[in-house]
Design an enzyme around this catalytic site. Structure first.
Site, PDB file in Angstrom:
ATOM      1  N   GLU A   1     -24.376  28.149 -27.815  1.00  0.00           N
ATOM      2  CA  GLU A   1     -24.392  27.249 -28.970  1.00  0.00           C
ATOM      3  C   GLU A   1     -25.220  26.000 -28.687  1.00  0.00           C
ATOM      4  OE1 GLU A   1     -23.501  27.679 -31.973  1.00  0.00           O
ATOM      5  OE2 GLU A   1     -22.498  29.605 -31.740  1.00  0.00           O
TER       6      GLU A   1
ATOM      7  N   TYR B   1     -19.881  20.670 -35.223  1.00  0.00           N
ATOM      8  CA  TYR B   1     -20.272  22.063 -35.395  1.00  0.00           C
ATOM      9  C   TYR B   1     -19.979  22.892 -34.145  1.00  0.00           C
ATOM     10  CZ  TYR B   1     -22.897  26.279 -35.115  1.00  0.00           C
ATOM     11  OH  TYR B   1     -23.224  27.586 -34.896  1.00  0.00           O
TER      12      TYR B   1
ATOM     13  N   ASP C   1     -23.415  25.936 -40.123  1.00  0.00           N
ATOM     14  CA  ASP C   1     -24.678  25.568 -39.495  1.00  0.00           C
ATOM     15  C   ASP C   1     -25.807  25.657 -40.518  1.00  0.00           C
ATOM     16  OD1 ASP C   1     -25.133  28.263 -39.843  1.00  0.00           O
ATOM     17  OD2 ASP C   1     -25.582  28.686 -37.740  1.00  0.00           O
TER      18      ASP C   1
ATOM     19  N   CYS D   1     -29.988  36.807 -45.659  1.00  0.00           N
ATOM     20  CA  CYS D   1     -30.292  35.666 -46.525  1.00  0.00           C
ATOM     21  C   CYS D   1     -31.186  34.692 -45.754  1.00  0.00           C
ATOM     22  CB  CYS D   1     -28.981  35.008 -46.958  1.00  0.00           C
ATOM     23  SG  CYS D   1     -29.124  33.944 -48.410  1.00  0.00           S
TER      24      CYS D   1
ATOM     25  N   CYS E   1     -31.063  40.731 -51.189  1.00  0.00           N
ATOM     26  CA  CYS E   1     -29.811  40.655 -51.956  1.00  0.00           C
ATOM     27  C   CYS E   1     -29.104  42.006 -52.071  1.00  0.00           C
ATOM     28  CB  CYS E   1     -30.088  40.090 -53.345  1.00  0.00           C
ATOM     29  SG  CYS E   1     -30.755  38.409 -53.316  1.00  0.00           S
TER      30      CYS E   1
ATOM     31  N   CYS F   1     -26.734  42.625 -49.230  1.00  0.00           N
ATOM     32  CA  CYS F   1     -25.823  41.527 -48.889  1.00  0.00           C
ATOM     33  C   CYS F   1     -24.399  41.823 -49.353  1.00  0.00           C
ATOM     34  CB  CYS F   1     -26.323  40.231 -49.531  1.00  0.00           C
ATOM     35  SG  CYS F   1     -25.293  38.806 -49.135  1.00  0.00           S
TER      36      CYS F   1
ATOM     37  N   CYS G   1     -22.689  36.071 -55.819  1.00  0.00           N
ATOM     38  CA  CYS G   1     -23.754  35.089 -55.598  1.00  0.00           C
ATOM     39  C   CYS G   1     -24.446  34.755 -56.912  1.00  0.00           C
ATOM     40  CB  CYS G   1     -24.757  35.645 -54.590  1.00  0.00           C
ATOM     41  SG  CYS G   1     -26.145  34.538 -54.258  1.00  0.00           S
TER      42      CYS G   1
END
Length: 342
Positions: A41, A124, A142, A193, A200, A203, A209
């Site tokens: 991270e 975060y 994030d 995305c 799409c 997804c 969405c």
């Protein structure tokens, strides 16, 4: 947000990453290593997965545990970090490892609140580690998730103007498998995305969405107005001795590129100062190096000379063949390259 659909998609399509426990192994009870998750991270901040892989593998080869990293000199960590940029992260990385070993007996805290008390661990990073390693039910938001949520809700303002609203919406969707959900959403943003392409039809959250029902989902997130990036100017002085060794020194302990290796130079100012050579000799102008930092553009005039090493005692002389072992940021590798070294 349809968390069950997200998790079902992740179970089939999770990325294979060197710091990740697969969803199948996680279901069998294999626990993520907080050290490896934390290290990844920190490295991934402002950096891509593709760039981080080799650094992660190198770090975990040299320092397999947090105890190993804490015992390493900071100079060695800075050398291995060179090329990842944002060198304050490397200093905080080492300081955090020392704190975990000295203050927590080598065991990472298992809550986001406890983790955030460690050096260099912000909101975060603490949320990511707590969710991924300990399934703390906390939203992990994030840059990739900013984009996914901005499209999901067709957010009509820049993300920074609605950050807390997005966090609250994501928090309401966090399931029991909080760690897998956090990583699934990261994978959605990285592979489905994406910034310039929204797949799409693949997804798992497409039915809910809003942006997918517009002509172009990639218009989201709305970009904030950018401030002009100022330009700073200065000089860099590359000195070699009769044997061809190059003179290097350490930057101050605080500020930009703190504690990193450099060649001597002038201050960086809005207007180019007159050259103030470190020693009187014949100097050769080797051109200009341009380096773009987050908040400003730097233009350095590069000068080189062969000098007498007597009296040059604030730094050290290094064989150009061994420069890979120096904690040289990309900026100064560019400078040395301009002078015909590195």
């Amino acid at each position: 947000m349809d968390a069950p659909s997200v998790l079902a998609w992740y179970d089939r399509h999770a990325r294979d990453l060197p710091w990740r426990i697969s969803p199948a192994d996680r279901a069998r009870g294999v626990a993520p290593d907080p050290y490896r998750v934390w290290l990844s991270e920190v490295m991934l901040q402002q950096t891509t997965v593709a760039a981080v892989r080799k650094y992660f593998e190198r770090f975990t080869f040299l320092w397999p545990t947090v105890q190993d990293l804490a015992a390493s000199p900071i100079e060695a960590v800075l050398v291995e970090w060179a090329g990842l940029g944002y060198y304050a992260r490397a200093r905080n990385l080492h300081a955090c490892a020392v704190a975990v070993v000295c203050d927590h007996n080598g065991v990472f805290p298992n809550t986001s609140v406890g983790l955030q008390a460690l050096p260099g661990v912000g909101a975060y990073t603490s949320a990511a580690i707590a969710a991924i390693c300990f399934d703390e039910p906390i939203a992990v938001l994030d840059g990739n998730l900013d984009r996914v949520l901005a499209r999901y809700y067709a957010l009509d303002v820049p993300v920074r103007d609605a950050k807390e609203e997005l966090r609250a919406a994501l928090q309401a969707s966090v399931p029991t498998r909080a760690g897998d959900f956090a990583q699934a959403m990261m994978d959605l943003g990285a592979t489905i995305c994406a910034p310039r392409n929204a797949l799409c039809m693949l997804c798992p959250i497409q039915p809910g969405c809003i942006a997918t029902r517009t002509a172009d989902p990639t218009i989201y997130p709305i970009k904030p107005q950018k401030a002009d990036r100022p330009t700073r100017k200065g000089h860099a002085y590359v000195m070699t001795d009769a044997d061809g060794d190059v003179y290097l020194q350490t930057r101050p302990g605080k500020g930009l590129l703190a504690q990193m290796t450099e060649v001597p130079g002038s201050d960086w100012a809005a207007t180019l100062p007159a050259p103030d050579y470190p020693t009187p000799t014949t100097w050769r102008h080797r051109g200009q190096v341009i380096h773009v930092f987050t908040h400003f553009r730097l233009e350095l005039e590069v000068w080189s000379a062969t000098v007498d090493p007597q009296g040059m005692d604030k730094g050290w002389w290094s064989d150009p063949k061994t420069l890979k072992g120096e904690a040289l940021p990309t900026l100064f590798r560019k400078v040395l390259a301009a002078a015909g070294l590195d």
